[in-house]
Design an enzyme around this catalytic site. Structure first.
Site, short mmCIF file in Angstrom:
data_model
loop_
_atom_site.label_atom_id
_atom_site.label_comp_id
_atom_site.label_asym_id
_atom_site.label_seq_id
_atom_site.Cartn_x
_atom_site.Cartn_y
_atom_site.Cartn_z
CG ASN A 6 -1.79 1.15 1.38
OD1 ASN A 6 -1.36 2.28 1.16
ND2 ASN A 6 -3.02 0.93 1.76
CG ASP A 8 -3.04 4.85 0.50
OD1 ASP A 8 -3.12 5.08 -0.72
OD2 ASP A 8 -3.86 4.14 1.12
CG HIS A 9 1.52 5.88 5.01
ND1 HIS A 9 1.28 6.70 6.08
CD2 HIS A 9 0.60 4.89 5.09
CE1 HIS A 9 0.27 6.23 6.78
NE2 HIS A 9 -0.15 5.12 6.21
NE ARG A 17 7.12 22.04 2.13
CZ ARG A 17 8.40 22.40 2.11
NH1 ARG A 17 9.07 22.46 0.99
NH2 ARG A 17 9.00 22.69 3.24
CG HIS A 41 -8.14 4.29 1.17
ND1 HIS A 41 -8.24 4.12 2.53
CD2 HIS A 41 -9.38 4.66 0.75
CE1 HIS A 41 -9.50 4.37 2.91
NE2 HIS A 41 -10.19 4.70 1.86
NE ARG A 43 -8.44 7.58 4.51
CZ ARG A 43 -9.27 7.32 5.54
NH1 ARG A 43 -10.35 8.03 5.73
NH2 ARG A 43 -8.99 6.33 6.36
NE ARG A 47 -7.41 11.34 5.48
CZ ARG A 47 -7.89 10.82 6.62
NH1 ARG A 47 -7.14 10.06 7.38
NH2 ARG A 47 -9.14 11.07 6.98
CG HIS A 48 -3.80 8.67 1.37
ND1 HIS A 48 -4.79 8.00 0.71
CD2 HIS A 48 -3.94 8.40 2.68
CE1 HIS A 48 -5.51 7.34 1.61
NE2 HIS A 48 -5.04 7.56 2.81
CD GLU A 68 -7.23 0.08 1.51
OE1 GLU A 68 -7.61 1.01 2.24
OE2 GLU A 68 -6.19 -0.54 1.68
CB THR A 96 -5.41 4.71 9.49
OG1 THR A 96 -5.34 3.64 8.55
CG2 THR A 96 -5.36 4.12 10.89
CB THR A 97 -9.39 1.82 7.43
OG1 THR A 97 -8.99 2.50 6.24
CG2 THR A 97 -10.77 1.23 7.24
CD GLU A 145 -6.97 -6.04 3.35
OE1 GLU A 145 -7.22 -5.78 2.15
OE2 GLU A 145 -6.15 -5.39 4.03
CG HIS A 208 -5.17 -1.37 9.45
ND1 HIS A 208 -4.70 -0.68 10.55
CD2 HIS A 208 -5.75 -0.43 8.67
CE1 HIS A 208 -5.01 0.60 10.44
NE2 HIS A 208 -5.64 0.78 9.29
N GLY A 209 -1.65 -2.33 10.10
CA GLY A 209 -0.77 -2.30 11.26
C GLY A 209 0.32 -3.38 11.26
N GLY A 230 1.42 -1.31 4.31
CA GLY A 230 1.79 0.01 3.80
C GLY A 230 2.69 0.80 4.73
CD GLN A 231 3.43 3.18 9.83
OE1 GLN A 231 3.39 2.01 10.23
NE2 GLN A 231 4.33 4.05 10.27
N1 PXP Z 1 -5.62 -2.99 4.28
C1 PXP Z 1 -6.59 -2.03 4.37
C2 PXP Z 1 -7.97 -2.40 3.97
C3 PXP Z 1 -6.27 -0.72 4.80
O1 PXP Z 1 -7.25 0.21 4.90
C4 PXP Z 1 -4.93 -0.41 5.10
C5 PXP Z 1 -4.56 0.99 5.49
O2 PXP Z 1 -4.82 1.87 4.46
C6 PXP Z 1 -3.97 -1.42 4.96
C7 PXP Z 1 -4.34 -2.71 4.58
C8 PXP Z 1 -2.53 -1.17 5.23
O3 PXP Z 1 -2.35 -0.82 6.57
P1 PXP Z 1 -0.94 -0.30 7.05
O4 PXP Z 1 -0.68 0.98 6.32
O5 PXP Z 1 -1.14 -0.10 8.52
O6 PXP Z 1 0.06 -1.35 6.72
#
Ligand code: PXP
Length: 255
Positions: A6, A8-9, A17, A41, A43, A47-48, A68, A96-97, A145, A208-209, A230-231
């Site tokens: 992912n 997005d970050h 910027r 994602h 949104r 925001r990203h 997403e 975040t979600t 998921e 996630h996480g 992602g993060q």
């Molecule tokens: N899966 C879903 C459905 C998410 O919403 C996210 C966060 O955008 C992720 C995975 C990835 O999560 P993380 O950025 O914490 O790894």
């Protein structure tokens, strides 16, 4: 096991910027050459990533693209036709979600149908419980998921210093034995949910996480075939570069 990255970050850094630096498409090209799937994602508040990113990534990247979005944003999916749409809940004020989808809405059912008619694979981001797995099957999706956010938060409270910082989560300011019980219970929920989804014939992702320290337990759940991360990858890439950060995660998710 497959790895979806992912990005997005990276877009969050760009949006700080608004000068297209770092270039999300460049990140997508690197990620798509090293992983099995890339996720953005889109949104409501952009925001990203945004719809232009989606269009460019689909045009230039040769891998599975997973969009997403919330049920209110599927027009972009229907217009650009990514390989997969993962429907997620979305609240404007959240960082975040935060939780899985509520599965009883009429709009969800209707929009799943629209996406399927457009031949887009549909995945639902759900909390790891048997009820929601069963309901997902009834909604006729091929993919779910499982939300690993709670697992990751408990891991942090148990094995890192987060409870000594301002990022502590109040409900998780608990003694070690209580956290250990919660941690084991959450892992059992993930395992049972994955097993039921597999028995019902659905494909199973999780995310996630997840990070370099906590990912192993989830990799060990054999019914899960893909992780979306992602993060932690983007955070680590600040120190070692995106390529290296993805490769190190890939090595950890290998079975
Ligand atoms: N899966 C879903 C459905 C998410 O919403 C996210 C966060 O955008 C992720 C995975 C990835 O999560 P993380 O950025 O914490 O790894």
């Amino acid at each position: 096991m497959l790895l979806g990255v992912n990005i997005d970050h990276i877009a969050i850094l760009r949006e700080a910027r608004k000068v297209n630096d770092p270039d999300l498409l460049e990140a997508a090209l690197i990620a798509s050459s090293l992983s099995d799937q890339i996720t953005i994602h889109v949104r409501e508040d952009r925001r990203h990533a945004n719809e232009n990113d989606l269009e460019n990534i689909l045009k230039y990247c040769k891998c599975v693209v997973n969009l997403e979005c919330s049920v209110d944003m599927i027009e972009y999916a229907l217009k650009y036709k990514p390989h997969r749409v993962t429907l997620v809940p979305e609240k404007r004020e959240e960082l975040t979600t935060e939780g899985g989808l509520k599965l009883d809405s009429k709009k969800l059912k209707e929009n799943i149908l629209k996406l399927k008619q457009a031949q887009i694979e549909v995945s639902l981001f759900i909390d790891p419980n048997l009820d929601d797995v069963q309901k997902s099957k009834e909604l006729n999706v091929d993919f779910i998921e499982l939300h690993t956010g709670k697992y990751a938060n408990i891991y942090n409270a148990l094995y890192t210093n987060i409870n000594q910082t301002s990022y502590a989560i109040n409900e998780l300011m608990l003694e070690k034995n209580k956290l250990t019980t919660l941690f084991n219970e959450e892992l059992v929920k993930l395992k049972k949910s994955a097993k039921l989804a597999d028995d019902l014939g659905m494909k199973i992702a999780a995310g996630h996480g997840l990070n370099y320290k906590n990912v192993r337990n989830v990799v060990n759940i054999t019914e899960i075939s893909e992780l979306n991360i992602g993060q932690s990858i983007v955070a680590y890439s600040v120190f070692v570069g995106l390529r290296e950060a993805i490769l190190r995660m890939k090595a950890l998710v290998k079975r």
